[in-house]
Design a protein around this motif. Structure first.
Motif, short mmCIF file in Angstrom:
data_model
loop_
_atom_site.label_atom_id
_atom_site.label_comp_id
_atom_site.label_asym_id
_atom_site.label_seq_id
_atom_site.Cartn_x
_atom_site.Cartn_y
_atom_site.Cartn_z
N UNK A 197 -3.93 -1.40 -8.07
CA UNK A 197 -5.28 -0.99 -7.72
C UNK A 197 -5.23 0.47 -7.29
N UNK A 198 -6.10 1.30 -7.88
CA UNK A 198 -6.09 2.73 -7.59
C UNK A 198 -7.39 3.11 -6.89
N UNK A 199 -7.25 3.72 -5.72
CA UNK A 199 -8.37 4.05 -4.85
C UNK A 199 -8.29 5.52 -4.46
N UNK A 219 0.85 -1.19 0.00
CA UNK A 219 0.00 0.00 0.00
C UNK A 219 0.88 1.24 0.00
N UNK A 220 0.61 2.15 -0.92
CA UNK A 220 1.31 3.43 -0.97
C UNK A 220 0.29 4.56 -0.97
N UNK A 221 0.71 5.72 -0.53
CA UNK A 221 -0.19 6.86 -0.42
C UNK A 221 -0.67 7.01 1.01
N UNK A 222 -1.51 7.99 1.24
CA UNK A 222 -1.98 8.29 2.59
C UNK A 222 -3.16 7.37 2.95
N UNK A 255 -0.03 -5.22 -15.12
CA UNK A 255 1.36 -5.02 -15.56
C UNK A 255 1.93 -3.65 -15.22
N UNK A 256 1.39 -2.99 -14.20
CA UNK A 256 1.95 -1.71 -13.77
C UNK A 256 2.14 -1.75 -12.26
N UNK A 257 3.09 -0.95 -11.78
CA UNK A 257 3.43 -0.95 -10.36
C UNK A 257 2.79 0.20 -9.60
N UNK A 312 -1.55 -1.36 -4.05
CA UNK A 312 -2.72 -0.52 -3.80
C UNK A 312 -2.22 0.90 -3.57
N UNK A 313 -2.64 1.81 -4.44
CA UNK A 313 -2.18 3.20 -4.33
C UNK A 313 -3.38 4.12 -4.13
#
Length: 471
Positions: free
Chosen positions: A198-200, A107-110, A169-171, A147-148
């Motif tokens: 996964x973009x949230x 998981x990256x981001x806030x 296929x993307x990070x 998960x970003x």
């Protein structure tokens, strides 16, 4: 890539406000056969509710196992094939693709603490119920599934109609922007899943973050198609279910069964499925895949036109009527007819309250008569309870709400639960049961903090419901 939760299909959050507005000079239908005259806006005595200075603690659902699938294995086999070998756009996927070996999630981001806890609950359920070897990565920035969290406006600047989505296929976000629209991110070229992102949105309610986690991680792992015919699944464009169900866990368990592997053709998967499902779901019986006729594109387009944006209200109402007409001509008495009626009810609440009530009432009856659609019926019930409350039929509102509360709790929909409880509190207050009303309203606030997010949104929902209660 798919839109995880299109904003135009949020089942009730944008609907209830529409039935809050007083209806002037029209008949206001209520549950049962009674019809009461609606008061004009100038006649309504609006009661304001003062928000508590300190809200109760946010409530959240525990990690619980879901109910078992209700469909036969023969039908589930057909569902599996349609979910796994086709995209929502209709394009065919040539082979089954999945992760091979252990799967890590980073998981990256806030990411708020509540989202982290919801993710841990989801991963535990995937291990226990789907038998998938999946867990957190060694560090936040590593994971075969990344998960970003990014601001909603930034996400929708590039993918306008997506509430959240997954890309192969993307990070991460920058990698996605560099490769979007190329063969690198083409699902039809995928032979084995090695990296998913996964973009949230980072600025939505805890419930919306959780819903995105469930739907998009499930699609990162398995099916990337949705089917309107499924009653009890997140793999359905009606978006009523937002937490993985027993059916969904069975589909994922079959995806990662040892008999399956990346690169299998549709025919090879169909050959293996009977034995796989007989072993994993013995209660579902035996047999061969029973294919269900596809939903006509004309009906799908009518639903998109009815619930999408950029069209006049008249055009959207006509599209909803067209969807209902197609469903009736096809002889459907399933979730597709009920969802058509739901769309029709939404679009007629301000202009024709009788037609809206009739549509919601029929849709609720269809959902209540089918196994596995209690949550769907509850989304109709919230509308019917609001109508009953606004007409002064507090007892009917409470009866309707109490009938639907168990399904809403089982589905873990805090926003819908909070709304039902708020309506119940107003109904109790109307009956003079002020202490019970205060208790129920306080209970609703804890769920509302999870379902709606900000205190301002919680207060706005309270005031919307107070506005429809008799003065």
């Amino acid at each position: 890539m798919r839109s995880g939760r299109p904003s135009f299909l949020i089942p009730f959050a944008l609907v209830l406000a529409g039935c809050m507005a007083p209806v002037s000079n029209t008949q206001k239908p209520v549950p049962g056969n009674a019809v009461q005259r609606g008061a004009s806006a100038g006649d309504v005595a609006t009661r304001r509710i003062n928000m508590p200075t300190t809200l109760p603690a946010m409530k959240a659902f525990p990690a619980t196992r879901t109910t078992q699938p209700i469909r036969s294995n023969s039908l589930i086999m057909g569902d599996f094939l349609d979910l796994s070998f086709q995209l929502e756009s209709g394009r065919t996927l040539p082979v089954l693709s999945r992760f091979e070996g252990p799967i890590t999630v980073g998981v990256t981001g806030r990411a708020p603490a509540r989202m982290q806890a919801d993710l841990d609950q989801l991963l535990m359920r995937l291990r226990q119920e789907a038998g998938i070897d999946i867990r957190r990565g060694a560090s936040p920035s590593t994971g075969r599934i990344s998960v970003e969290l990014i601001p909603k406006r930034k996400l929708q600047r590039h993918v306008p109609h997506a509430a959240c989505f997954v890309a192969p296929n993307v990070t991460g976000w920058d990698d996605y922007l560099r490769n979007r629209g190329t063969a690198h991110t083409d699902w039809t070229r995928l032979r084995q899943r090695k990296q998913m992102a996964v973009f949230i949105p980072s600025d939505v309610s805890p419930q919306e973050m959780r819903d995105c986690l469930h739907e998009e991680i499930a699609q990162a792992l398995g099916p990337v198609n949705d089917l309107y015919r499924l009653e009890n699944s997140v793999f359905n464009d009606d978006n009523f279910h937002t937490v993985l169900t027993g059916f969904d866990m069975l589909i994922l368990r079959a995806y990662y069964a040892p008999e399956m592997r990346s690169g299998l053709s549709r025919a090879e998967v169909a050959q293996r499925l009977p034995a796989v499902l007989e072993r994993l779901n013995p209660a579902g019986g035996t047999g061969t895949p029973r294919l269900t006729p596809g939903t006509p594109s004309a009906w799908k387009q009518a639903i998109v036109d009815a619930l999408g944006q950029g069209r006049s209200l008249n055009a959207r109402q006509a599209a909803a009527r067209r969807a209902v007409s197609i469903a009736r001509q096809k002889g459907w008495r399933d979730t597709r007819l009920a969802f058509s009626l739901f769309a029709l009810g939404r679009l007629n609440m301000k202009s024709d309250s009788q037609a809206a009530f009739a549509a919601f009432n029929e849709a609720e009856a269809i959902y209540r008569d089918r196994a596995g659609t209690g949550l769907h019926a509850a989304h109709m019930g919230v509308q019917l309870a609001a109508y009953a409350l606004s007409a002064g039929h507090a007892d009917q509102a409470i009866t309707t709400i109490d009938r639907h509360l168990p399904a809403v709790r089982q589905a873990q929909n805090a926003a819908l639960l909070a709304t039902l409880l708020m309506i119940k509190a107003e109904a109790l207050n109307h009956l003079g049961q002020s202490s019970d009303a205060a208790r129920v309203r306080l209970d609703s606030l804890g769920w509302a903090r999870y379902g709606f997010g900000s205190n301002a949104q919680v207060g706005a929902r309270l005031q919307e419901i107070a506005a429809i209660a008799p003065g």
